[in-house]
Design a protein around this motif. Structure first.
Motif, PDB file in Angstrom:
ATOM      1  N   THR A  19       0.835  -1.212   0.000  1.00 41.52           N
ATOM      2  CA  THR A  19       0.000   0.000   0.000  1.00 41.52           C
ATOM      3  C   THR A  19       0.862   1.251   0.000  1.00 41.52           C
ATOM      4  N   ALA A  20       1.937   1.248   0.807  1.00 34.55           N
ATOM      5  CA  ALA A  20       2.847   2.408   0.868  1.00 34.55           C
ATOM      6  C   ALA A  20       3.523   2.629  -0.466  1.00 34.55           C
ATOM      7  N   CYS A  21       3.946   1.531  -1.107  1.00 32.98           N
ATOM      8  CA  CYS A  21       4.581   1.671  -2.427  1.00 32.98           C
ATOM      9  C   CYS A  21       3.613   2.226  -3.457  1.00 32.98           C
ATOM     10  N   GLY A  22       2.372   1.791  -3.387  1.00 35.44           N
ATOM     11  CA  GLY A  22       1.366   2.302  -4.339  1.00 35.44           C
ATOM     12  C   GLY A  22       1.109   3.767  -4.151  1.00 35.44           C
ATOM     13  N   GLN A  23       1.057   4.193  -2.870  1.00 36.32           N
ATOM     14  CA  GLN A  23       0.844   5.613  -2.612  1.00 36.32           C
ATOM     15  C   GLN A  23       2.023   6.446  -3.112  1.00 36.32           C
ATOM     16  N   GLU A  24       3.246   5.873  -2.920  1.00 38.46           N
ATOM     17  CA  GLU A  24       4.432   6.610  -3.384  1.00 38.46           C
ATOM     18  C   GLU A  24       4.435   6.725  -4.902  1.00 38.46           C
ATOM     19  N   GLU A  25       4.031   5.615  -5.561  1.00 37.29           N
ATOM     20  CA  GLU A  25       3.983   5.657  -7.022  1.00 37.29           C
ATOM     21  C   GLU A  25       2.917   6.631  -7.500  1.00 37.29           C
ATOM     22  N   THR A  26       1.775   6.697  -6.787  1.00 37.78           N
ATOM     23  CA  THR A  26       0.723   7.647  -7.162  1.00 37.78           C
ATOM     24  C   THR A  26       1.193   9.075  -6.994  1.00 37.78           C
ATOM     25  N   ALA A  27       1.950   9.349  -5.871  1.00 37.64           N
ATOM     26  CA  ALA A  27       2.464  10.698  -5.638  1.00 37.64           C
ATOM     27  C   ALA A  27       3.440  11.105  -6.733  1.00 37.64           C
ATOM     28  N   ARG A  28       4.272  10.080  -7.112  1.00 36.11           N
ATOM     29  CA  ARG A  28       5.214  10.406  -8.179  1.00 36.11           C
ATOM     30  C   ARG A  28       4.494  10.634  -9.503  1.00 36.11           C
ATOM     31  N   ALA A  29       3.402   9.892  -9.716  1.00 34.12           N
ATOM     32  CA  ALA A  29       2.681  10.022 -10.985  1.00 34.12           C
ATOM     33  C   ALA A  29       2.060  11.398 -11.147  1.00 34.12           C
ATOM     34  N   THR A  30       1.766  12.076 -10.041  1.00 32.92           N
ATOM     35  CA  THR A  30       1.145  13.396 -10.146  1.00 32.92           C
ATOM     36  C   THR A  30       2.133  14.457 -10.636  1.00 32.92           C
ATOM     37  N   VAL A  31       3.427  14.228 -10.517  1.00 29.13           N
ATOM     38  CA  VAL A  31       4.427  15.174 -11.020  1.00 29.13           C
ATOM     39  C   VAL A  31       4.584  14.907 -12.517  1.00 29.13           C
ATOM     40  N   ARG A  32       3.831  15.612 -13.309  1.00 28.88           N
ATOM     41  CA  ARG A  32       3.794  15.352 -14.732  1.00 28.88           C
ATOM     42  C   ARG A  32       4.885  16.124 -15.445  1.00 28.88           C
ATOM     43  N   PRO A  33       5.396  15.628 -16.564  1.00 32.39           N
ATOM     44  CA  PRO A  33       6.392  16.375 -17.326  1.00 32.39           C
ATOM     45  C   PRO A  33       5.747  17.559 -18.044  1.00 32.39           C
ATOM     46  N   ALA A  34       6.522  18.610 -18.225  1.00 31.24           N
ATOM     47  CA  ALA A  34       6.042  19.806 -18.926  1.00 31.24           C
ATOM     48  C   ALA A  34       7.166  20.315 -19.824  1.00 31.24           C
ATOM     49  N   MET A  35       6.882  20.430 -21.109  1.00 30.59           N
ATOM     50  CA  MET A  35       7.885  20.943 -22.040  1.00 30.59           C
ATOM     51  C   MET A  35       8.020  22.447 -21.851  1.00 30.59           C
ATOM     52  N   VAL A  36       9.238  22.908 -21.615  1.00 28.79           N
ATOM     53  CA  VAL A  36       9.477  24.319 -21.318  1.00 28.79           C
ATOM     54  C   VAL A  36      10.399  24.912 -22.371  1.00 28.79           C
ATOM     55  N   VAL A  37      10.244  26.213 -22.603  1.00 27.26           N
ATOM     56  CA  VAL A  37      11.090  26.939 -23.551  1.00 27.26           C
ATOM     57  C   VAL A  37      11.376  28.327 -22.985  1.00 27.26           C
ATOM     58  N   HIS A  38      12.470  28.916 -23.472  1.00 27.53           N
ATOM     59  CA  HIS A  38      12.751  30.316 -23.198  1.00 27.53           C
ATOM     60  C   HIS A  38      12.001  31.183 -24.204  1.00 27.53           C
TER      61      HIS A  38
END
Length: 367
Positions: A19-38
């Motif tokens: 359960t703890a591992c699943g919660q950690e994976e869910t927390a990590r999943a919320t940090v989504r990638p975002a393409m950034v530019v100057h």
């Protein structure tokens, strides 16, 4: 007993760890990638406004007297020469008035001849002391009155003669009939627009400036003009005229742009685009996909050094094909999200990546 406890505790511990591992994976999943530019320096930092080619002088032509139109001699778009007849009014009334004043002139001339002869006779009699001085003065006054009356009637005759000529509307200069506003049989008043003439000579571009940016423009400001028939060529120009009041329907201000060069291959009614550089503004550009808007306000998502998002209001210029100039709100060193901006929210944690999907360390770049 101990064995039974171990058999029961071991599955519970495993369940807890899973359960703890699943919660950690869910927390990590919320940090989504975002393409950034100057933001990049915008080569097309100039604001552009669509316009239409007009003549420098476009007088509205009208009859100087009222009447019924009996002939229309030109059509819209037709080229005319100076002093060419364009339309005619029914001349019957002005001709009758002219004849009436001509008759009054004849009557005034006959009356003047009579009072002149009467004055001359009284003068002879006064010299012979056969009439009094007061009688002669009376005849002299009648003569002067008759002379003034004749001058008045002759002036009225000249006015009537001019009005008879005003029944024909003529072109003041060479040009093209840009607009026609009457039909045969229509009764028009004096001064009512009948034709609009686009005179030969200089050409200008008429544009409309938005109300919120009107204060940034001034007469004499340099611009460049691109004709749609010659998209690869720009002509230098300047703002010659700014309307003092906004159009009541569009709420925009009309502006006329004059060409700096003498001869420009621009035809009446041709489409054009005017480019105006905003002074004192370092223009940057961002991809169109980076821009969002809410309640009429444009904004972009700025990524802070701690990888959280912040909404930044910006003032933008005219949209290009793939980018948009940002006139206010950003610095060249800022990082903005270039895609997927419609699913972001304030303070959200993201993982910034470049266009090659490589992680960008904003804190290191900031240093």
């Amino acid at each position: 007993m101990r064995s039974t406890f171990l058999h029961l505790a071991l599955p519970a511990c495993l369940l807890f760890l899973l359960t703890a591992c699943g919660q950690e994976e869910t927390a990590r999943a919320t940090v989504r990638p975002a393409m950034v530019v100057h933001p990049e320096p915008s080569a097309q930092a100039m604001e552009s406004y669509p316009g239409e080619v007009h003549a420098r002088y476009e007088p509205d032509l009208a009859f100087r007297i009222g009447g019924k139109v009996i002939r229309r001699l030109v059509e819209e778009g037709e080229r005319v020469k100076a002093n060419q007849p364009l339309a005619e009014l029914d001349p019957q009334d002005v001709r009758l008035q002219l004849e009436a004043t001509r008759a009054q002139v004849a009557a005034a001339e006959a009356n003047l001849s009579l009072v002149r002869a009467e004055r001359d006779r009284y003068k002879t009699l006064m010299d012979r002391q056969m009439v009094s001085r007061s009688q002669y003065d009376n005849s002299e006054n009648l003569y002067r009155s008759g002379l003034a009356r004749l001058k008045q009637i002759k002036a009225e005759f000249d006015v009537a003669s001019n009005q008879a000529g005003y029944a024909v509307l003529r072109a003041p200069r060479d040009g093209v009939v840009a607009k026609r506003a009457v039909e045969v049989g229509q009764v028009v008043a004096a001064g009512q627009t009948v034709f609009t003439l686009a005179t030969d000579g200089e050409r200008e571009v008429l544009i409309s400036l938005p109300e919120q940016t009107f204060g940034r423009f001034e007469i004499g400001q340099p611009v460049s003009v691109e004709l749609w028939s010659q998209p690869d060529k720009r002509f230098e120009g300047r703002i010659r005229e700014l309307s003092p009041a906004a159009d009541p329907k569009s709420r925009t201000f009309a502006a006329r742009v004059a060409f700096s060069a003498g001869e420009v291959p621009a035809e009446l009614g041709q489409s054009a685009r005017v480019f105006i550089q905003t002074e004192g503004v370092m223009a940057l550009s961002v991809p169109l996909s980076a821009l969002s808007a809410q309640n009429g306000e444009s904004y972009v998502w700025l990524v802070k050094p701690d990888n959280t998002l912040k909404r930044i209001p910006v003032r933008i210029g005219a949209f290009a094909e793939k980018s948009v100039p940002v006139l206010e709100g950003l610095n060249p060193s800022d990082w903005v999200v270039a895609a997927g901006v419609h699913v972001l929210h304030e303070g959200q944690q993201v993982r910034p990546v470049d266009r090659s999907n490589r992680v960008v360390n904003l804190a290191a770049n900031k240093e």
